[in-house]
Design a protein around this motif. Structure first.
Motif, mmCIF file in Angstrom:
data_model
loop_
_atom_site.group_PDB
_atom_site.id
_atom_site.type_symbol
_atom_site.label_atom_id
_atom_site.label_comp_id
_atom_site.label_asym_id
_atom_site.label_seq_id
_atom_site.Cartn_x
_atom_site.Cartn_y
_atom_site.Cartn_z
ATOM 1 N N ARG A 134 0.814 -1.210 0.000
ATOM 2 C CA ARG A 134 0.000 0.000 0.000
ATOM 3 C C ARG A 134 0.852 1.267 0.000
ATOM 4 O O ARG A 134 1.805 1.402 0.757
ATOM 5 C CB ARG A 134 -0.884 -0.024 1.247
ATOM 6 C CG ARG A 134 -1.781 1.190 1.464
ATOM 7 C CD ARG A 134 -2.526 1.003 2.787
ATOM 8 N NE ARG A 134 -3.448 2.096 3.041
ATOM 9 C CZ ARG A 134 -3.107 3.227 3.654
ATOM 10 N NH1 ARG A 134 -1.867 3.405 4.049
ATOM 11 N NH2 ARG A 134 -4.015 4.168 3.870
ATOM 12 N N GLU A 182 -2.208 -1.645 -5.393
ATOM 13 C CA GLU A 182 -2.137 -1.230 -3.993
ATOM 14 C C GLU A 182 -2.047 0.291 -3.853
ATOM 15 O O GLU A 182 -2.010 0.811 -2.743
ATOM 16 C CB GLU A 182 -0.931 -1.877 -3.313
ATOM 17 C CG GLU A 182 -1.087 -3.370 -3.058
ATOM 18 C CD GLU A 182 -2.179 -3.657 -2.037
ATOM 19 O OE1 GLU A 182 -2.167 -3.045 -0.952
ATOM 20 O OE2 GLU A 182 -3.068 -4.489 -2.333
ATOM 21 N N SER A 228 -8.299 2.501 1.659
ATOM 22 C CA SER A 228 -7.914 1.269 0.971
ATOM 23 C C SER A 228 -7.906 1.550 -0.535
ATOM 24 O O SER A 228 -8.431 2.579 -0.987
ATOM 25 C CB SER A 228 -8.904 0.148 1.287
ATOM 26 O OG SER A 228 -10.123 0.359 0.596
#
Length: 245
Positions: A134, A182, A228
């Motif tokens: 991420r 990501e 996210s």
């Protein structure tokens, strides 16, 4: 939205000398897991924080932005990029109250600051994001850039520049997501912050809705922490609420 609080090892802040950029820098420098913050601003700055290195950038020179991205990612890919630059007024340049106040010069200057600079930052910094996990690219936008939320009119150049920025963010999220699932690319609305940008207009702010930079950034970091990849391409306010286009 995520539940755990992530860490960001390698960070770039574009506009680090501003009220919000400086507050981001101060809070992130104290965070566990932060290894390096590259602080970019138009003027030379010195920071008494071991994790911070200061660098001068010319926002209107694409080559300077490209060099900044290369500098920030030289030793490690980037976990977090924050673009905290922007313009609402500058001397005689003030938000338009009506069509009579429009001028090409106003539009060009406001769009350069609010749309072109973040877009060029995305062009050069997004390829340097970490790809194995991420990573976040966030640019300061504004609720006033929402077309569906516009009930008052006025402020033509500023509204249009932030709406255009939101489209740039959406486009960049779609393109980047094809090769890096990501990556998270978002716009952030900090609320009305007590800063040079809002000072001429603070008389119209409701009680309790004028935030310190520290409060706004604390809230925005909480929003960033919870994002996210499913949130990429969207714009979020300081309280976590999604802002509709």
């Amino acid at each position: 939205m995520r539940k755990e609080i992530p860490s960001y090892r390698n960070i770039a802040i574009i506009g680090a000398s501003g009220a919000l950029g400086g507050a981001f820098l101060t809070q992130l420098a104290k965070r566990q897991g932060t290894e390096r913050i590259y602080a970019f601003s138009r003027v030379e700055k010195m920071y008494d924080m071991p994790v911070v290195t200061a660098h001068v950038i010319d926002y209107e020179d694409e080559a300077s932005i490209k060099r900044a991205a290369s500098t920030a990612s030289k030793n490690a890919p980037l976990d977090l990029v924050l673009v905290t630059t922007g313009m609402l007024h500058d001397g005689a340049l003030m938000p338009e109250k009506s069509l009579r106040d429009l001028s090409a010069d106003k539009f060009q200057r406001v769009f350069m600051a609010n749309t072109v600079v973040p877009a060029l930052a995305a062009k050069h910094f997004l390829p340097e994001l970490r790809k194995d996990k991420r990573a976040v690219f966030a640019a300061l936008s504004a609720r006033i850039g929402s077309i569906s939320d516009n009930q008052l009119g006025g402020w033509y150049a500023y509204r249009a520049s932030k709406a255009a920025l939101n489209m740039v963010i959406r486009n960049a999220a779609i393109e980047t997501g094809r090769r890096c699932n990501e990556a998270i690319i978002v716009g952030l609305h900090p609320g009305t912050v007590d800063s040079h940008l809002s000072r001429p207009f603070q008389g119209n702010v409701a009680e309790g809705r004028l935030f310190t930079p520290e409060f706004s950034v604390k809230k925005l970091l909480s929003v960033i922490d919870q994002l996210s990849p499913a949130n990429s391409g969207k714009c979020f306010a300081w309280d976590g609420q999604e802002i509709e286009p």
